[in-house]
Motif scaffolding. Sequence first.
Motif, PDB file in Angstrom:
ATOM      1  N   UNK A  56     -46.790  71.778  92.678  1.00  0.00           N
ATOM      2  CA  UNK A  56     -46.827  72.072  94.249  1.00  0.00           C
ATOM      3  C   UNK A  56     -47.540  73.185  94.703  1.00  0.00           C
ATOM      4  N   UNK A  57     -48.105  72.985  95.785  1.00  0.00           N
ATOM      5  CA  UNK A  57     -48.812  74.104  96.450  1.00  0.00           C
ATOM      6  C   UNK A  57     -47.873  74.459  97.677  1.00  0.00           C
ATOM      7  N   UNK A  58     -47.524  75.742  97.464  1.00  0.00           N
ATOM      8  CA  UNK A  58     -46.666  76.356  98.478  1.00  0.00           C
ATOM      9  C   UNK A  58     -47.250  76.407  99.864  1.00  0.00           C
ATOM     10  N   UNK A  59     -48.616  76.631  99.817  1.00  0.00           N
ATOM     11  CA  UNK A  59     -49.635  76.685 100.929  1.00  0.00           C
ATOM     12  C   UNK A  59     -49.789  75.303 101.573  1.00  0.00           C
ATOM     13  N   UNK A  60     -49.460  74.256 101.034  1.00  0.00           N
ATOM     14  CA  UNK A  60     -49.858  73.087 101.331  1.00  0.00           C
ATOM     15  C   UNK A  60     -49.185  72.651 102.733  1.00  0.00           C
ATOM     16  N   UNK A  61     -49.877  72.087 103.674  1.00  0.00           N
ATOM     17  CA  UNK A  61     -49.164  71.651 104.971  1.00  0.00           C
ATOM     18  C   UNK A  61     -48.809  70.314 105.102  1.00  0.00           C
ATOM     19  N   UNK A  62     -49.045  69.679 103.845  1.00  0.00           N
ATOM     20  CA  UNK A  62     -48.611  68.156 103.574  1.00  0.00           C
ATOM     21  C   UNK A  62     -47.756  67.853 102.551  1.00  0.00           C
ATOM     22  N   UNK A  63     -48.171  68.211 101.381  1.00  0.00           N
ATOM     23  CA  UNK A  63     -47.516  67.672 100.008  1.00  0.00           C
ATOM     24  C   UNK A  63     -46.572  69.069  99.879  1.00  0.00           C
ATOM     25  N   UNK A  64     -45.064  68.792  99.697  1.00  0.00           N
ATOM     26  CA  UNK A  64     -44.284  69.652  99.455  1.00  0.00           C
ATOM     27  C   UNK A  64     -43.114  69.101  98.766  1.00  0.00           C
ATOM     28  N   UNK A  70     -44.298  70.403 105.919  1.00  0.00           N
ATOM     29  CA  UNK A  70     -44.376  69.128 105.446  1.00  0.00           C
ATOM     30  C   UNK A  70     -43.157  68.294 105.722  1.00  0.00           C
ATOM     31  N   UNK A  71     -42.107  68.316 104.785  1.00  0.00           N
ATOM     32  CA  UNK A  71     -40.842  67.979 105.054  1.00  0.00           C
ATOM     33  C   UNK A  71     -40.427  68.789 106.393  1.00  0.00           C
ATOM     34  N   UNK A  72     -40.723  69.988 106.384  1.00  0.00           N
ATOM     35  CA  UNK A  72     -40.226  70.901 107.452  1.00  0.00           C
ATOM     36  C   UNK A  72     -40.864  70.318 108.746  1.00  0.00           C
ATOM     37  N   UNK A  73     -41.933  69.894 108.830  1.00  0.00           N
ATOM     38  CA  UNK A  73     -42.838  69.365 109.924  1.00  0.00           C
ATOM     39  C   UNK A  73     -42.213  68.062 110.195  1.00  0.00           C
TER      40      UNK A  73
END
Length: 982
Positions: free
Chosen positions: A737-745, A803-806
């Motif tokens: 998991x990439x903590x900086x990802x804006x999509x996959x989380x 991600x899920x937060x968005x």
Amino acid sequence: MYRRATSGVRSASNSLTRLSSSTLASTPAASASAPSASVLNQTSQSRSFSSALRSFRVCSASTRWSHGGSWRSPASLRAQARVSAPVMERLERRYASMASEHTYKDLLTSLPKPGGGEYGKYYSLPALNDPRIDKLPYSVRILLESAIRNCDNYQVTKDDVEKILDWENTSTKQVEIAFKPARVILQDFTGVPALVDLASMRDAVKNLGSDPNKINPLVPVDLVVDHSVQVDFARSEDAAQKNMELEFKRNKERFAFLKWGSTAFQNMLVVPPGSGIVHQVNLEYLGRVVFNSGGFLYPDSVVGTDSHTTMIDGLGVAGWGVGGIEAEAAMLGQPMSMVLPGVVGFKLDGKLKDGVTATDLVLTVTQILRKHGVVGKFVEFYGEGMSELSLADRATIANMSPEYGATMGFFPVDHVTLEYLKLTGRSDETVSMIESYLRANNMFVDYNEPQQERAYTSYLQLDLGHVEPCISGPKRPHDRVPLKDMKADWHACLDNPVGFKGFAVPKEKQGEVVKFSYDGQPAEIKHGSVVIAAITSCTNTSNPSVMIGAALVAKKAHDLGLKVKPWVKTSLAPGSRVVEKYLDRSGLREDLNKQGFQIVGYGCTTCIGNSGDLDKSVAAAIEGTDIIPAAVLSGNRNFEGRVHPQTRANYLASPPLVVAYALAGTVDIDFENEPLGTGKDGNNVFLRDIWPSNEEVAKVVQYSVLPSMFKNSYETITEGNPLWNELSAPGSTLYSWDSNSTYIHEPPYFKNMTANPPGPREVKDAYCLLNFGDSVTTDHISPAGNIQKTSPAAKFLMDRGGNDEVMARGTFANIRLVNKLLKGEVGPKTVHVPTGEKLSVFDAASKYMNAGQDTVILAGAEYGSGSSRDWAAKGPLLLGVKAVIAKSFERIHRSNLAGMGIIPLCFKAGEDADTLGLTGHERYTVHLPTKVSDIKPGQDVTVTTDAGKSFVCTLRFDTEVELAYYDHGGILPYVIRSLSAK
């Protein structure tokens, strides 16, 4: 009989990426088509031969069904697990010794080949010698065969078989059965959340001290990337290529994640972007009709995370949409718990009149079935009129099952089905095997023979000759309007109060005109002006007759000098590359191009809201006015706010009518008495002047649509495209998991999860987050398309990414949301009851959660209708919603709520929030027992408010299995704990 995997497995850079293989000893492998029970249950010593047979075939069966490695076998494209012959021999001996344990072992029968030898063995329904079978609907016989084949008296029991056999009596009693589909199908929009969950589940299993590789699909999973293409470019020869390039630019991370999933999980096939829409690929390529898995024969069946999975029912394959959460459990070998459905028998007689299309028929059928009431039921079509319907016509009707509310619209296999299988390139031997098996097992309909009467829950009948041209809208797919009445209906909609059939435009403003400049030329828009005309969606682009019909309309119009106005956004998004081939062969593709209907991509576009932006000058002309522009599309969904934010009127129509309305430039027209325009000779041109006859269409179809086109298209599907092949994907089986990802989380559902289930949760003094009326769709709950720049989701994404937060912030963020707490104001806001503040839904929910306060949602009828979306249930969970109290639920959405542990409650008949005097400003307590053992499916539950009101609801956990999921906090925690305990 058993062979090693070949070494020539395609690399992950190819379009149908191979799946990582492993030995049976190290990882539970996945069965592509063998009877589908979980290998994870091998520890139970009393497992039956059926279950055992599934287990030992899991590694080998993926390469074998009917015709092995031929082009027609999707399974042959999957990597084969490397299992040595000695291991397989030991397993065969071990499980063969258990054969006598199968309850229905005496039904195992050989199916001979006409020229000698046998196709394989199967469980014979006639061998039961039970007269009840002959009266069962064909769709129910598929359930029966599955129960018999999978009966291990553990996951599927003999009691399940008896319930199905006694369907005439049990179907009225809401009895529960276990069902195991042969396979699962996904599209990328719902497939990504499913893969994210599977990846997260691996982490959770590891954290509980078990083997994360237990999380693997145990039935074939096909994922078609088709819902990400958007119509950014149109009306140009290179539109499709430009749209695909932008699609990959936007979705690089998610596509790379899908490619990782195809290599990390066994038994998963990923079809890359640009190949076609999932349902048409399923119909033309993936659908088996009958599996032949290593000499074991059984009917194809499928569940999918798209509600229009039902399109495959037109091929005689039992299939329907489920929530992604439920699909994930099915992938992992869990049986689906379902209520044995009633079956509506729909008899078709006669023949369609000249000029009437399959779209006209399906809109008529949708209206009839919606009125009859078929929610939760199967619909089975039969009658002499069946011979008049092509397979594509049947698929069009089956595809619209969600719109008429049925679980399935089923067409049993007959000679028409067999001819379609040959047309789409299935081999003669395969078709012969399919016919032989279905005839032998009483699952084939031969209309040349006397028909035995079957029992149905209720009966409907339609004379095809009574169907007339029509469209549907302006806001719902079942609001059918006869074409001859369209002009009058449109004016009534302008007059009517705001609602599904009303816009409340004052009389004095109904003639309003907005003038603007388009590309330096004068242009104008009025109420009803068509700004989007799209031939799109699986509903129609699977049907050569309506596609050729549209092309002929375009040609005749061009020959007479008519042309679509340049500011109308026209597009053609075929569901299959075969469409391009037969349009080219017919010589008609150029005529569509001349009218602006160039191909823009291969997938789901306008129907799901991926219509792209309107031209800036058109958008500016609409912005800030009360003008109601229209979209006309050949799709299946037209809910307000779905197609495009600026098209407030949206009509479903056949592809030929899409072209006709584009030429007219308005829906405010009486085609019978008003011309489309003036021809090059100065004369008026009417619709009848350019409308082709059925005979004319049939001749072009017969000449243009060839089996070789299907074969060639799906041979080359394995070659992929450069954009997909260039994607790199990690080779690990655990996702990094990439903590900086804006999509996959990594989702939060399984964090801090313990081995013990949490049990029922108290819902006490909960505030009402939202108070809805009828027909709140998943578009309203978890909208597709662009995120508003002023929304909490956009602000969060611009500030930090998410991600899920968005997605949580995007829940209930639809601009057309109607919340009674706002007293008439439309938009994604609500009232924070304790303070009276008007806030975004996310901000209000956050306030409640930060204060430790539960929330509930009040709703009307058909809550959660529309496309199947996991996030329509996941989002509310992350917003702290504990229960939804509605008049009724859409089937899949109710299942999703139950799967996430949200309590679905129904008001009693004749009651709703309004009749009970509920304003939404009360606090609600749901009086459920504190022990799950004290809760029963469908029981009465008392709800009280702090205002002194008390009312009784029906608990819509419909099965004991759903109660078990609720006890564990959801279906996925249930699966994780089950696997970790083994």
